[in-house]
Design a protein around this motif. Structure first.
Motif, PDB file in Angstrom:
ATOM      1  N   TYR A  61      40.661  59.412  43.267  1.00 34.80           N
ATOM      2  CA  TYR A  61      41.163  57.980  43.850  1.00 34.80           C
ATOM      3  C   TYR A  61      39.551  57.886  45.017  1.00 34.80           C
ATOM      4  N   ARG A 102      48.297  54.657  36.110  1.00 37.29           N
ATOM      5  CA  ARG A 102      47.652  55.440  37.441  1.00 37.29           C
ATOM      6  C   ARG A 102      47.772  56.902  36.989  1.00 37.29           C
ATOM      7  N   SER A 121      47.552  55.805  48.776  1.00 33.90           N
ATOM      8  CA  SER A 121      48.623  56.412  47.679  1.00 33.90           C
ATOM      9  C   SER A 121      50.163  56.547  48.261  1.00 33.90           C
ATOM     10  N   LEU A 169      50.548  53.100  45.283  1.00 35.50           N
ATOM     11  CA  LEU A 169      50.671  54.068  44.546  1.00 35.50           C
ATOM     12  C   LEU A 169      51.758  54.027  44.027  1.00 35.50           C
ATOM     13  N   ASP A 192      49.196  46.678  51.098  1.00 36.30           N
ATOM     14  CA  ASP A 192      49.834  47.910  49.960  1.00 36.30           C
ATOM     15  C   ASP A 192      49.629  46.385  48.841  1.00 36.30           C
ATOM     16  N   VAL A 248      44.347  47.747  41.407  1.00 32.94           N
ATOM     17  CA  VAL A 248      44.351  48.579  40.800  1.00 32.94           C
ATOM     18  C   VAL A 248      45.465  48.342  39.114  1.00 32.94           C
ATOM     19  N   VAL A 249      46.073  47.974  39.793  1.00 34.42           N
ATOM     20  CA  VAL A 249      46.473  47.300  37.884  1.00 34.42           C
ATOM     21  C   VAL A 249      46.160  46.758  37.327  1.00 34.42           C
ATOM     22  N   VAL A 251      47.826  47.352  45.153  1.00 34.77           N
ATOM     23  CA  VAL A 251      48.301  47.931  43.595  1.00 34.77           C
ATOM     24  C   VAL A 251      48.550  46.884  42.730  1.00 34.77           C
TER      25      VAL A 251
END
Length: 397
Positions: free
Chosen positions: A53, A47, A68, A71, A29, A36-37, A33
């Motif tokens: 995605y 986001r 999901s 996020l 996780d 993605v960030v 994250v």
């Protein structure tokens, strides 16, 4: 026949990548994250701006909830898997979604947490079979170790010279990775140490095998005509090609373990899509699937960078070094950057993103225009292969 392709229809406008390695303090996780960030920040969006995605992971989660949930989003998330080409598969599907007109802004994410699971090339499980695929009983190092003696026998290469070429692959990629702060292994390794390392399978020693690691990477994709709304240096997708073979190599007496037919087909398709007829000249640099050192030697021929039976000579001549005619795995490759399965394909694209934008720091190449990335999943005789071509420029290559 090649696929029609989507050349210049979509572009990458943001990317993110975590450090790869034994990341005991981060969960899957956390890694997803972080990637993605990082990607969102590079594109200057949130986001909530992403329409959908695609998540690639081999064994670090099931369903779209794998992404999901951490996020905290309520968006379409499609989880895909295609062996070691999983991250590339997420990217391929995300690109097609934008090209089709279904979405405006999408993200491809790849993540894998291997160290905590104990999963590696030596510890793995295969799906049930009818027993007619003997190669499934072999570990990955054992399966890929067959490339070395088969290549020597077919092309009359002395074993000591092939050993020298394999050593050069490991030496080169560790040298490149030493310049990469996100690589799992950030130190050069001498050729003497490589050749004296403990044997794993066949003639493959520890330093002939890629690292088992944790990590994540992500890419944001939009329509090409919208790319400049997000960045002044987008990366345009020229080709996406995937080939899954019949998997009969273990039983087919015609298969000689000196090529990956799936790689050849994927490369031919990608080159047709991108309008490439001389890859050794038109490709500026390549990120390829160096899971084991003899794999990279064979790939140079399957991808058209060397003629058959000659890539070992070109490797020893330095043709694929950082300062060679066609740099390969300038970020360290799987060998040094590491190989968290679901993230590796997107990690390759991350290096293309940095190099083509002039942001690769001390390992920056002089003037790269076109990059190739290549993923291989499975094993000799039974695999899937992905090839992409991306460029900093639109139009004819």
């Amino acid at each position: 026949m090649s696929s029609r392709g989507i050349a210049d229809k979509v572009a990458i406008v943001g990317m993110g990548c975590t450090k790869f390695g034994e990341l005991w303090g981060s969960s899957a996780d956390d890694l997803a994250v972080d990637a993605v960030v990082d990607c969102l920040d590079s594109a200057g969006v949130s986001r909530d701006d992403i329409d959908a995605y695609w998540l690639g992971t081999l064994g670090s989660g099931q369903s779209g909830l794998t992404l999901s949930r951490p996020l905290g989003i309520d968006k379409p998330v499609t989880r895909v898997e295609n062996y070691c080409a999983t991250g590339s598969e997420a990217f391929r599907n995300a690109c097609y979604a934008v090209a089709s007109g279904a979405y405006d802004r999408v993200m491809a994410v790849g993540v894998e947490k291997l160290k905590d699971s104990g999963f590696s090339g030596l510890m793995r499980s295969d799906p049930p079979s009818d027993g007619t695929s003997p190669e499934l009983s072999l570990t990955a190092p054992a399966a890929f170790s067959m490339l070395d003696p088969a290549y020597c026998a077919k092309y009359g290469v002395p074993e000591d010279q092939m050993r020298e070429a394999m050593t050069h692959v490991a030496w080169k990629n560790h040298r490149n990775g030493a310049n990469n702060p996100k690589a799992q292994f950030q130190a050069e390794v001498s050729k003497e140490k490589i050749e004296s390392s403990p044997i794993v399978a066949g003639r493959l020693g520890v330093f002939d095998c890629s690292g088992v690691s944790d990590g994540a990477a992500a890419a944001m994709i939009v329509r090409a005509e919208d790319a400049l709304d997000y960045t002044d240096r987008p990366i345009y997708v020229k080709a996406l090609a995937l080939a899954a073979g019949p998997g009969r190599g273990g039983m087919d007496p015609a298969y000689d373990f000196t090529t990956f037919p799936e790689v050849v087909r994927a490369a031919e398709d990608a080159y047709a899509q991108a309008g490439i007829d001389d890859p050794a000249r038109q490709i500026s640099f390549a990120e390829v699937h160096d899971c084991f050192t003899p794999t990279e030697i064979v790939l140079m021929e399957d991808l058209g960078f060397s003629t058959r039976g000659q890539s070992w000579k070109h490797m020893l001549a330095g043709d694929f070094d950082a300062d060679g005619r066609l740099p390969v795995n300038i970020d360290g490759g799987l060998k040094s950057f590491g190989h968290p399965v679901g993230a590796s394909g997107l990690r390759m694209l991350y290096e293309a993103w940095l190099q083509l934008r002039g942001e690769a720091g001390v390992r920056q190449l002089a003037d790269p225009r076109v990059a190739l990335t290549h993923n291989l999943g499975g094993r000799p005789g039974a695999c899937v292969s992905f090839v992409s071509v991306v460029s900093r420029e639109k139009g004819q290559l």
